[in-house]
Scaffold this motif. Structure first.
Motif, short mmCIF file in Angstrom:
data_model
loop_
_atom_site.label_atom_id
_atom_site.label_comp_id
_atom_site.label_asym_id
_atom_site.label_seq_id
_atom_site.Cartn_x
_atom_site.Cartn_y
_atom_site.Cartn_z
N VAL A 116 0.84 -1.21 0.00
CA VAL A 116 0.00 0.00 0.00
C VAL A 116 0.86 1.25 0.00
CG1 VAL A 116 -1.66 1.34 1.36
CG2 VAL A 116 -1.96 -1.12 1.09
N GLN A 117 1.92 1.24 0.81
CA GLN A 117 2.81 2.40 0.88
C GLN A 117 3.51 2.64 -0.46
OE1 GLN A 117 5.19 1.15 4.20
NE2 GLN A 117 3.93 2.22 5.70
N ARG A 118 3.91 1.57 -1.12
CA ARG A 118 4.59 1.73 -2.40
C ARG A 118 3.63 2.19 -3.50
NH1 ARG A 118 9.73 -0.23 -2.41
NH2 ARG A 118 10.33 -1.48 -0.59
N LEU A 119 2.40 1.69 -3.45
CA LEU A 119 1.42 2.07 -4.48
C LEU A 119 0.98 3.52 -4.37
CD1 LEU A 119 -0.78 -1.15 -4.51
CD2 LEU A 119 0.72 -0.36 -6.33
N THR A 120 1.12 4.11 -3.20
CA THR A 120 0.67 5.49 -3.00
C THR A 120 1.82 6.50 -3.03
OG1 THR A 120 0.78 5.15 -0.59
CG2 THR A 120 -1.34 4.79 -1.67
N LEU A 121 3.00 6.08 -3.45
CA LEU A 121 4.11 7.02 -3.54
C LEU A 121 3.82 8.09 -4.58
CD1 LEU A 121 7.25 4.67 -3.40
CD2 LEU A 121 6.48 6.26 -1.65
N PRO A 122 4.06 9.36 -4.27
CA PRO A 122 3.77 10.46 -5.22
C PRO A 122 4.89 10.63 -6.24
CG PRO A 122 4.56 11.36 -3.15
CD PRO A 122 4.49 9.87 -2.95
N TRP A 123 5.00 9.68 -7.16
CA TRP A 123 6.08 9.71 -8.15
C TRP A 123 5.98 10.93 -9.06
CZ3 TRP A 123 10.52 7.29 -8.12
CH2 TRP A 123 10.65 6.09 -7.44
N GLY A 124 4.77 11.32 -9.41
CA GLY A 124 4.63 12.47 -10.30
C GLY A 124 5.25 13.73 -9.73
N ALA A 125 4.98 13.98 -8.44
CA ALA A 125 5.56 15.16 -7.80
C ALA A 125 7.07 15.07 -7.71
CB ALA A 125 4.96 15.33 -6.40
N LEU A 126 7.59 13.85 -7.47
CA LEU A 126 9.04 13.67 -7.38
C LEU A 126 9.72 13.94 -8.71
CD1 LEU A 126 11.63 12.83 -5.96
CD2 LEU A 126 11.05 10.46 -6.48
N PHE A 127 9.17 13.36 -9.80
CA PHE A 127 9.77 13.60 -11.11
C PHE A 127 9.71 15.09 -11.48
CE2 PHE A 127 8.78 9.00 -12.13
CZ PHE A 127 10.12 8.62 -12.11
N ALA A 148 14.98 20.85 -11.05
CA ALA A 148 16.34 21.08 -10.54
C ALA A 148 17.41 20.57 -11.49
CB ALA A 148 16.51 20.42 -9.17
N SER A 149 17.02 20.08 -12.66
CA SER A 149 17.98 19.46 -13.58
C SER A 149 19.04 20.45 -14.05
CB SER A 149 17.24 18.87 -14.77
OG SER A 149 16.56 19.89 -15.49
N SER A 150 20.21 19.91 -14.38
CA SER A 150 21.34 20.72 -14.83
C SER A 150 22.17 19.88 -15.80
CB SER A 150 22.19 21.15 -13.64
OG SER A 150 23.43 21.68 -14.07
N ASP A 151 22.81 20.56 -16.77
CA ASP A 151 23.66 19.83 -17.71
C ASP A 151 24.96 19.38 -17.06
OD1 ASP A 151 24.82 22.29 -17.37
OD2 ASP A 151 24.91 22.80 -19.51
N GLN A 152 25.18 19.78 -15.79
CA GLN A 152 26.38 19.37 -15.07
C GLN A 152 26.12 18.22 -14.11
OE1 GLN A 152 28.04 22.84 -13.18
NE2 GLN A 152 28.77 23.71 -15.11
N VAL A 153 24.89 17.70 -14.14
CA VAL A 153 24.50 16.62 -13.23
C VAL A 153 23.81 15.52 -14.02
CG1 VAL A 153 23.02 15.97 -11.28
CG2 VAL A 153 24.32 18.10 -11.21
N ALA A 154 24.17 14.28 -13.76
CA ALA A 154 23.52 13.12 -14.38
C ALA A 154 22.96 12.22 -13.27
CB ALA A 154 24.51 12.36 -15.24
N LEU A 155 21.66 12.01 -13.29
CA LEU A 155 21.03 11.14 -12.30
C LEU A 155 21.32 9.68 -12.63
CD1 LEU A 155 17.50 12.69 -11.69
CD2 LEU A 155 19.49 12.77 -10.20
N LEU A 156 21.58 8.89 -11.59
CA LEU A 156 21.87 7.47 -11.76
C LEU A 156 20.86 6.57 -11.05
CD1 LEU A 156 25.76 7.46 -11.32
CD2 LEU A 156 24.43 7.52 -13.43
N ALA A 157 20.28 7.02 -9.94
CA ALA A 157 19.35 6.17 -9.20
C ALA A 157 18.41 7.00 -8.34
CB ALA A 157 20.11 5.17 -8.32
N ILE A 158 17.18 6.50 -8.22
CA ILE A 158 16.17 7.10 -7.32
C ILE A 158 15.60 5.94 -6.50
CG2 ILE A 158 14.05 8.43 -7.15
CD1 ILE A 158 14.57 9.38 -10.04
N GLU A 159 15.82 5.96 -5.20
CA GLU A 159 15.40 4.84 -4.35
C GLU A 159 14.54 5.35 -3.19
OE1 GLU A 159 17.30 1.07 -1.84
OE2 GLU A 159 18.62 2.55 -2.80
#
Length: 276
Positions: A79-90, A96-107
């Motif tokens: 239930v906790q995983r199904l209700t995670l607000p992924w849209g707001a996180l993305f 905050a994205s930048s051409d000097q930063v590359a994301l590798l993982a979101i946990e």
């Protein structure tokens, strides 16, 4: 002179051949219907007997197995995983994205309500800038850099980093839920009113305020009550519904004898509230 009149009472009246044929047809149809019904009934009886033969004498249908502790924990986690607000996180990550930063993982950690963001940056300053940009996002709070390391084997010497953040929308909604106009004394008065309505007897209580973090506190209540089991149960059911900030932490029951309908209960309750 009178004429002779012959009367034969044994002689039957003349019957129509068509009436006899009709009666015979009806009889045949009724017999056929009765035979079909008998065959269908016999088939149903045989099926029922076959099912009974597969069940040993005295066997009752098995009751559904009760959920284990592990199963309940897994359900809560789902239930906790199904209700995670992924849209707001993305949305926060993209803002905050930048051409000097590359994301590798979101946990995410659904139980703790936090998320760990890992990536590579051009240098240490770029990683700090990314943290500052994330702090501007409304969906996240408590954003902080928890680890960084320069990759010495890479010619460009990038910096790997990890950032920890809290889902702000969940936390903010929780705080808003606790922000009530009622004072603790209002809740206590309501609790005693519910007790009287439920028929339980309150003789004494012990109260203690316990800090629960920087913004929260627990107003703990040790409440001895007496009454029938049904009355105590009704009291708790109504209290937890009518006082939304109340939690039940422990119930202890005691009887004078096994057959005694009246129970002595010690209830450990807590009123959760924002610190003043």
């Amino acid at each position: 002179m009178l004429k002779r009149l012959d009367i034969d009472f044994a002689r039957g009246a003349r019957r129509s051949r068509w009436a006899g044929h009709a009666l015979l047809a009806v009889a045949v149809a009724a017999a056929a219907h009765a035979g079909a019904s008998y065959i269908e009934l016999a088939r149903s009886v045989r099926d029922a007997e076959a099912k009974l033969a597969r069940v040993s004498p005295g066997t009752r249908p098995a009751r559904p197995a009760q959920a284990s502790t592990e199963e309940l924990a897994a359900a809560r986690d789902a239930v906790q995983r199904l209700t995670l607000p992924w849209g707001a996180l993305f949305g926060a990550l993209e803002s905050a994205s930048s051409d000097q930063v590359a994301l590798l993982a979101i946990e995410p950690d659904p139980r703790a309500g936090t998320v760990t963001i890992s990536g590579d940056s051009k240098d240490y300053l770029a990683a700090l800038t990314y943290v500052l940009n994330l702090r501007q996002a409304e969906a996240l709070s408590s954003v902080q850099l928890v680890r960084h390391e320069q990759k010495s084997k890479d010619p460009q010497r990038p910096v790997s980093f990890s950032i920890s953040a809290t889902w702000a929308d969940r936390l903010a909604a929780f705080y808003r839920f606790l922000e009530r106009k009622e004072e603790t004394t209002d809740w206590l008065a309501k609790l005693h009113g519910i007790a009287r309505a439920s028929g339980v007897e309150l003789r004494s209580a012990v109260y203690r305020t316990q800090a629960a973090g920087a913004r929260l506190e627990r107003y703990e209540i040790v409440l001895p009550v007496s009454g029938s089991y049904a009355q105590v149960r009704d009291f708790l059911k109504r209290a937890l519904v009518e006082i939304p900030v109340l939690s039940l932490d422990k119930v202890s029951l005691k009887r004078e004898s096994r057959n005694d309908a009246r129970v002595q209960a010690e209830l450990r309750l807590a009123i959760h509230r924002m610190r003043p």
